[in-house]
Scaffold this motif. Sequence first.
Motif, PDB file in Angstrom:
ATOM      1  N   GLN A  68      46.218  72.517 -24.418  1.00 19.41           N
ATOM      2  CA  GLN A  68      45.335  72.060 -25.491  1.00 19.41           C
ATOM      3  C   GLN A  68      44.313  71.056 -24.960  1.00 19.41           C
ATOM      4  OE1 GLN A  68      47.210  70.867 -29.255  1.00 19.41           O
ATOM      5  NE2 GLN A  68      49.058  71.919 -28.562  1.00 19.41           N
ATOM      6  N   LEU A  69      44.783  70.155 -24.107  1.00 26.21           N
ATOM      7  CA  LEU A  69      43.902  69.141 -23.537  1.00 26.21           C
ATOM      8  C   LEU A  69      42.834  69.779 -22.661  1.00 26.21           C
ATOM      9  CD1 LEU A  69      43.114  66.204 -22.893  1.00 26.21           C
ATOM     10  CD2 LEU A  69      44.949  66.182 -21.168  1.00 26.21           C
ATOM     11  N   VAL A  70      43.239  70.671 -21.770  1.00 21.95           N
ATOM     12  CA  VAL A  70      42.286  71.312 -20.857  1.00 21.95           C
ATOM     13  C   VAL A  70      41.273  72.148 -21.645  1.00 21.95           C
ATOM     14  CG1 VAL A  70      42.037  73.007 -18.991  1.00 21.95           C
ATOM     15  CG2 VAL A  70      43.797  71.232 -18.849  1.00 21.95           C
ATOM     16  N   ARG A  71      41.727  72.885 -22.628  1.00 14.18           N
ATOM     17  CA  ARG A  71      40.804  73.693 -23.442  1.00 14.18           C
ATOM     18  C   ARG A  71      39.763  72.795 -24.115  1.00 14.18           C
ATOM     19  NH1 ARG A  71      40.957  78.740 -25.260  1.00 14.18           N
ATOM     20  NH2 ARG A  71      43.163  78.986 -24.751  1.00 14.18           N
ATOM     21  N   TYR A  72      40.215  71.691 -24.680  1.00 11.63           N
ATOM     22  CA  TYR A  72      39.279  70.763 -25.335  1.00 11.63           C
ATOM     23  C   TYR A  72      38.256  70.236 -24.325  1.00 11.63           C
ATOM     24  CZ  TYR A  72      37.243  66.834 -27.702  1.00 11.63           C
ATOM     25  OH  TYR A  72      36.332  65.958 -28.239  1.00 11.63           O
ATOM     26  N   VAL A  73      38.737  69.816 -23.159  1.00 10.25           N
ATOM     27  CA  VAL A  73      37.851  69.261 -22.124  1.00 10.25           C
ATOM     28  C   VAL A  73      36.822  70.304 -21.689  1.00 10.25           C
ATOM     29  CG1 VAL A  73      37.760  68.402 -19.750  1.00 10.25           C
ATOM     30  CG2 VAL A  73      39.497  67.524 -21.334  1.00 10.25           C
ATOM     31  N   LEU A  74      37.267  71.518 -21.423  1.00  3.22           N
ATOM     32  CA  LEU A  74      36.335  72.566 -20.995  1.00  3.22           C
ATOM     33  C   LEU A  74      35.302  72.863 -22.080  1.00  3.22           C
ATOM     34  CD1 LEU A  74      38.782  74.970 -19.133  1.00  3.22           C
ATOM     35  CD2 LEU A  74      37.078  73.434 -18.104  1.00  3.22           C
ATOM     36  N   ASP A  75      35.728  72.916 -23.335  1.00  2.00           N
ATOM     37  CA  ASP A  75      34.784  73.155 -24.429  1.00  2.00           C
ATOM     38  C   ASP A  75      33.785  72.005 -24.545  1.00  2.00           C
ATOM     39  OD1 ASP A  75      35.966  75.595 -25.053  1.00  2.00           O
ATOM     40  OD2 ASP A  75      37.160  74.766 -26.712  1.00  2.00           O
ATOM     41  N   ASP A  76      34.264  70.792 -24.359  1.00  2.00           N
ATOM     42  CA  ASP A  76      33.390  69.617 -24.444  1.00  2.00           C
ATOM     43  C   ASP A  76      32.355  69.636 -23.319  1.00  2.00           C
ATOM     44  OD1 ASP A  76      32.828  67.181 -25.916  1.00  2.00           O
ATOM     45  OD2 ASP A  76      33.548  66.088 -24.152  1.00  2.00           O
ATOM     46  N   ALA A  79      29.569  72.270 -23.751  1.00  2.00           N
ATOM     47  CA  ALA A  79      28.522  71.842 -24.686  1.00  2.00           C
ATOM     48  C   ALA A  79      27.436  71.020 -23.999  1.00  2.00           C
ATOM     49  CB  ALA A  79      29.145  71.048 -25.833  1.00  2.00           C
ATOM     50  N   THR A  80      27.743  70.427 -22.847  1.00  2.00           N
ATOM     51  CA  THR A  80      26.745  69.637 -22.110  1.00  2.00           C
ATOM     52  C   THR A  80      25.911  70.504 -21.177  1.00  2.00           C
ATOM     53  OG1 THR A  80      28.115  69.137 -20.164  1.00  2.00           O
ATOM     54  CG2 THR A  80      28.337  67.663 -22.092  1.00  2.00           C
ATOM     55  N   GLY A  81      26.355  71.744 -20.952  1.00  2.00           N
ATOM     56  CA  GLY A  81      25.652  72.642 -20.047  1.00  2.00           C
ATOM     57  C   GLY A  81      26.032  72.466 -18.583  1.00  2.00           C
ATOM     58  N   MET A 104      32.036  78.870 -16.000  1.00  2.00           N
ATOM     59  CA  MET A 104      31.774  77.438 -15.839  1.00  2.00           C
ATOM     60  C   MET A 104      32.230  76.911 -14.485  1.00  2.00           C
ATOM     61  SD  MET A 104      33.231  75.903 -19.405  1.00  2.00           S
ATOM     62  CE  MET A 104      32.833  74.234 -18.899  1.00  2.00           C
ATOM     63  N   ALA A 105      33.141  77.609 -13.854  1.00  2.00           N
ATOM     64  CA  ALA A 105      33.809  77.085 -12.653  1.00  2.00           C
ATOM     65  C   ALA A 105      33.001  77.355 -11.401  1.00  2.00           C
ATOM     66  CB  ALA A 105      35.204  77.696 -12.536  1.00  2.00           C
TER      67      ALA A 105
END
Length: 110
Positions: A68-76, A79-81, A104-105
């Motif tokens: 859950q934490l990693v998913r949130y961080v990646l989504d955040d 959003a910054t590009g 993204m990676a």
Amino acid sequence: MANVGTLRITHSPAQERYEAILPADPAADGSGDEEMVGYLDYVSEPYQVVLTHTVVREQFSGHGYAGQLVRYVLDDIRATGKQVMPVCSYVQRFISQHPEYADMAVPVPQ
């Protein structure tokens, strides 16, 4: 700050850290104390974010909180590009299991 399922995730740019907090359960013992479940540390660079370390405290392991934490961080970060460099082995594994984040990676230098 965001609520993800039962977790509240906070972002501290000054510390370069996201923290996963388990809200208090007043029915449990009435103390009303929140508990930090874990955190994800990173280093912000101009065009990417280096995800260095994910930690979930032992008593909270096995509940899906790290995911859950990693998913949130990646989504955040998405959003910054910016792109991410997943130095953390947990984040590497998460991205390999969730191809929606593969774009993204960037490769980790060996």
